[in-house]
Write a protein that holds these residues in place. Structure first.
Motif, mmCIF file in Angstrom:
data_model
loop_
_atom_site.group_PDB
_atom_site.id
_atom_site.type_symbol
_atom_site.label_atom_id
_atom_site.label_comp_id
_atom_site.label_asym_id
_atom_site.label_seq_id
_atom_site.Cartn_x
_atom_site.Cartn_y
_atom_site.Cartn_z
ATOM 1 N N ASP A 16 42.279 39.845 51.045
ATOM 2 C CA ASP A 16 41.684 41.122 51.419
ATOM 3 C C ASP A 16 41.341 41.306 52.790
ATOM 4 O O ASP A 16 41.620 40.448 53.437
ATOM 5 C CB ASP A 16 40.624 41.766 50.386
ATOM 6 C CG ASP A 16 39.490 41.102 50.699
ATOM 7 O OD1 ASP A 16 39.400 40.058 51.518
ATOM 8 O OD2 ASP A 16 38.541 40.655 49.618
ATOM 9 N N ILE A 46 41.714 37.265 46.703
ATOM 10 C CA ILE A 46 41.130 38.253 45.731
ATOM 11 C C ILE A 46 41.241 37.374 44.298
ATOM 12 O O ILE A 46 42.373 36.585 44.017
ATOM 13 C CB ILE A 46 42.466 39.321 45.479
ATOM 14 C CG1 ILE A 46 42.163 40.307 46.661
ATOM 15 C CG2 ILE A 46 41.976 40.169 44.202
ATOM 16 C CD1 ILE A 46 43.179 41.422 46.713
ATOM 17 N N VAL A 63 40.663 41.683 37.539
ATOM 18 C CA VAL A 63 41.222 42.482 38.621
ATOM 19 C C VAL A 63 42.411 43.303 37.922
ATOM 20 O O VAL A 63 43.359 42.606 37.660
ATOM 21 C CB VAL A 63 41.445 41.850 39.778
ATOM 22 C CG1 VAL A 63 42.059 42.600 41.166
ATOM 23 C CG2 VAL A 63 40.026 41.066 40.338
ATOM 24 N N LEU A 116 46.064 48.682 44.931
ATOM 25 C CA LEU A 116 44.780 48.074 44.876
ATOM 26 C C LEU A 116 43.751 48.314 45.886
ATOM 27 O O LEU A 116 44.131 47.805 47.185
ATOM 28 C CB LEU A 116 44.944 46.582 44.512
ATOM 29 C CG LEU A 116 43.404 45.880 44.085
ATOM 30 C CD1 LEU A 116 43.046 46.357 42.606
ATOM 31 C CD2 LEU A 116 43.597 44.496 43.986
ATOM 32 N N ARG A 152 40.050 47.792 47.686
ATOM 33 C CA ARG A 152 38.717 47.063 47.440
ATOM 34 C C ARG A 152 37.698 48.112 47.832
ATOM 35 O O ARG A 152 37.588 48.833 48.978
ATOM 36 C CB ARG A 152 38.819 45.906 48.540
ATOM 37 C CG ARG A 152 37.318 45.136 48.864
ATOM 38 C CD ARG A 152 36.989 44.329 47.535
ATOM 39 N NE ARG A 152 35.740 43.767 47.700
ATOM 40 C CZ ARG A 152 34.553 44.064 47.493
ATOM 41 N NH1 ARG A 152 34.113 45.309 46.862
ATOM 42 N NH2 ARG A 152 33.490 43.318 47.631
ATOM 43 N N ALA A 202 44.046 46.784 49.394
ATOM 44 C CA ALA A 202 43.903 45.122 49.033
ATOM 45 C C ALA A 202 45.244 44.791 48.638
ATOM 46 O O ALA A 202 45.629 43.450 49.297
ATOM 47 C CB ALA A 202 42.831 44.971 48.253
ATOM 48 N N TYR A 254 37.099 46.445 42.639
ATOM 49 C CA TYR A 254 38.655 47.143 42.981
ATOM 50 C C TYR A 254 38.856 48.085 42.149
ATOM 51 O O TYR A 254 38.286 48.367 40.692
ATOM 52 C CB TYR A 254 39.457 45.757 42.710
ATOM 53 C CG TYR A 254 39.306 44.421 43.870
ATOM 54 C CD1 TYR A 254 39.995 44.575 44.978
ATOM 55 C CD2 TYR A 254 38.579 43.502 43.460
ATOM 56 C CE1 TYR A 254 39.687 43.665 45.840
ATOM 57 C CE2 TYR A 254 38.143 42.305 44.315
ATOM 58 C CZ TYR A 254 38.827 42.682 45.608
ATOM 59 O OH TYR A 254 38.977 41.590 46.525
#
Length: 345
Positions: free
Chosen positions: A3, A9, A32, A41, A43, A82, A123
């Motif tokens: 990330d 991650i 996640v 995805l 963050r 991310a 996330y």
């Protein structure tokens, strides 16, 4: 994949999960989520606490499309990209973004943090089509509230309310939406702008934000003061952000000939027209409003970037994710009269 902080991650993350049946919130460790085809995805760096979240917790708004009986709340979200799913182009890991809260599908819309997992987590996965770039000089906390606290009143003013320059507008409820409505009404040239709120602190805030007058709805001379401020013409538009029957009734009774009322606040109660004869004779209208259009959020980011809109005073507090329940309580009970509270996962 790394990330933007340079750390890997992991497989799990913290998320504030809402149980629809028991109407309880709990901080859980969950996997996640994976970014599927056409998804990214993100963050999460900031997520707003909205009155809609209070309504969900109280059962006024019910998630209708979730599959597990639980959902992660949070529809005001800002962060960084991310991971990127297959088929996604135009985005790079590390891009600073906010998320559009509505996704349109052939069978209707889906709302982030209501119908699918939202941003009260470390996330969140979202369709790439919901991403909007934010500039480097716009902090995550201020950016996060644009997708609802700012864009909902903007859309209510322009798309549903059709406000024109020089029109008289009343704003019932100077909370998270109403406070921004006052600023935005100045942008479009409404005049006069009258704030209506029973709390003195809210009325003072409205004047500081640019309202031309701030009235107490419980005052016995409310109607006379409104008539005086508008030079006898009353209101071309009444915006109800309070979502209580008394405010709706008062707003309807404050309209000029041909005036219109836009109901934004949610009450879950019947709407009553006390004087249906006047309603027809004076050609009044009532329209409901919810959410925003896709074009609204980029427009508002531009307004902030050009200095036409200042959100620096809108963040009333920043809380860790585990204090989300307290944030809901503070907003519901209007403790310290917040505009917006932010969760930082």
């Amino acid at each position: 994949m790394a990330d933007t902080t340079g750390s890997e991650i992991g497989d799990s993350m913290r998320a504030m999960r809402f149980d629809v049946e028991s109407k309880t919130l709990a901080l859980r460790t969950v996997p996640v989520p994976e970014a599927g085809h056409g998804e990214v995805l993100v963050r999460v760096h900031a997520a707003g606490v909205c009155l809609s979240d209070v309504h969900i917790a109280q059962g006024l708004i019910t998630p209708r499309h979730i599959l597990t009986g639980e959902v992660t709340l949070g529809h005001e979200v800002a962060g960084v990209v991310a991971r990127i799913g297959e088929g996604v182009t135009g985005w790079t890991v590390g891009d600073r973004v906010v998320l559009q809260p509505l996704v349109w599908r052939p069978d209707g819309s889906r709302t982030l943090g209501v119908d699918y997992d939202g941003g009260w987590a470390e996330y969140v996965v979202t369709p790439a089509s919901t991403l909007v770039t934010i500039p480097d000089d716009l902090c995550f906390e201020e950016a996060a509230i644009i997708p609802d606290a700012v864009s909902t009143p903007w859309s209510a003013i322009r798309t549903t309310g059709h406000v024109r320059a020089g029109e008289s507008v009343g704003v019932w409820g100077v909370g998270g939406l109403g406070a921004h409505a006052i600023q935005l009404l100045r942008v479009v040239g409404a005049a006069p702008i009258i704030a209506v709120d029973p709390l003195l602190a809210a009325r003072d805030r409205a004047l500081a934000l640019g309202a031309d007058a701030a009235l107490d709805p419980t005052a016995t001379d409310f109607a006379a003061k409104l008539k005086n401020v508008t030079h006898g013409r009353m209101l071309d538009l009444a915006l109800d952000f309070a979502g209580v029957p008394a405010a709706q009734e008062q707003a309807l009774g404050s309209l000029a000939h041909g005036g219109r009322t836009v109901l934004v606040g949610l009450s879950g109660r019947p709407i009553t027209i006390q004087n249906s004869v006047d309603f027809s004779v004076f050609k009044h209208t009532i329209r409901g409003h919810f959410g925003q259009d896709y074009a609204d959020i980029p427009e508002l980011i531009d307004l902030v970037s050009w200095g036409r809109l200042d959100l620096s005073g809108s963040i009333s507090g920043v809380l860790p994710l585990e204090e989300a329940t307290d944030g809901i309580r503070r907003l519901d009970e209007k403790i310290d009269n917040p505009i917006r509270l932010i969760l930082r996962p």
